[in-house]
Design a protein around this motif. Structure first.
Motif: not given
Length: 215
Positions: A206-208, A145-148, A200-201
Motif C-alpha cells: 500500500k505504501n510502496n 528487512n525482507v528482499d522482494n 506487513y506485506y
C-alpha cells in the motif's frame, strides 16, 4: 478438481518458481530458511508415498514429481552449491525444527483417518506442513528487512493455503462424503500463521515501501 484447488496448486507452483529464481539468478539463499525447506522436502516425500503404487491422473502425478524434485533441489543448493551455501544465514536460522517433525509424527499416530502406513504418513505430512513455515517466519523477523523475491515467495506460499481453504469449503458443500477434516483444520492453522506477515506485506504494498517485519 475445481477452480480453487487449481488456483492453489498454481500459486504453490509459482511460489517454488520464485524461490528457484532467487537462488539460481542471484546465487544466494540469503533470507531463506534451510530448515523450512528441509521440512517441506520431508512433507512431500511422506505425502506422496503412493507415487509409484496409485495413479490418479497425469496432472496429479506430474505435480507430485515437481514438488518432490523442486524441494530436494532447493535443499541440495542450500547445502552443497559452492556459491549458494556461503550466503546461508546460519546464525539467524536456529529454529529447532526437529521438534516439529517429532510432534507432527506423534500427532499422526494419535489422530488419523485410517491406521495404515500410508494414511499415517499422509496425516504426518499434513501436520508438518501446517508448521513448516515457522523457521522461515522466525528468520524473517530476526533479519527485519525482507528482499522482494523472498517476500513474494512467502506471500504466494500463504496464498496457496488460502485457496485450499476455499477448495475444502467448496468440496464440503458439493460432495456428500467429504471427510478430510485433518487437512481442513491443519490448513486453517497454517494460514493463521501467515496473518502477521500478510499484514506487513499489505502495508508495504500500500505504501510502496520495502517490506519490513518487527523483530
Amino acid at each position: 478438481m475445481n477452480i480453487f484447488r487449481l488456483a492453489g496448486d498454481m500459486t504453490h507452483l509459482l511460489s517454488i518458481l520464485v524461490l528457484l529464481l532467487k537462488i539460481y539468478a542471484t546465487k544466494s539463499c540469503s533470507g531463506i530458511s534451510r530448515k523450512t525447506q528441509e521440512l517441506y522436502a520431508i512433507v512431500f516425500l511422506a505425502r506422496y508415498l503412493d507415487l509409484f503404487t496409485e495413479f490418479i491422473s497425469l496432472y496429479n502425478t506430474v505435480m507430485k514429481i515437481v514438488f518432490i524434485a523442486s524441494s530436494l533441489a532447493i535443499v541440495y543448493c542450500m547445502r552443497l552449491h559452492p556459491l549458494v551455501r556461503r550466503t546461508y544465514d546460519r546464525e539467524l536460522d536456529t529454529f529447532r525444527h526437529y521438534f516439529l517433525v517429532g510432534a507432527s509424527f506423534f500427532l499422526a499416530l494419535i489422530l488419523h483417518e485410517k491406521f495404515t502406513l500410508q494414511e499415517i504418513f499422509w496425516a504426518f505430512s499434513i501436520y508438518l506442513e501446517a508448521v513448516a513455515i515457522l523457521p522461515q517466519l522466525v528468520l524473517l523477523q530476526r533479519s527485519g528487512n525482507v528482499d522482494n523475491l523472498t517476500g513474494q515467495y512467502v506471500f504466494f506460499l500463504g496464498a496457496y493455503r488460502g485457496f485450499y481453504i476455499l477448495n475444502w469449503i467448496y468440496r464440503y458443500l458439493t460432495e456428500p462424503r467429504f471427510t478430510r477434516w485433518i487437512a481442513c483444520v491443519s490448513g486453517v492453522v497454517q494460514t493463521a500463521l501467515y496473518a502477521d506477515f500478510f499484514y506487513y506485506y499489505f502495508v508495504s504494498w500500500k505504501n510502496n515501501s520495502k517490506l519490513k517485519l518487527p523483530a
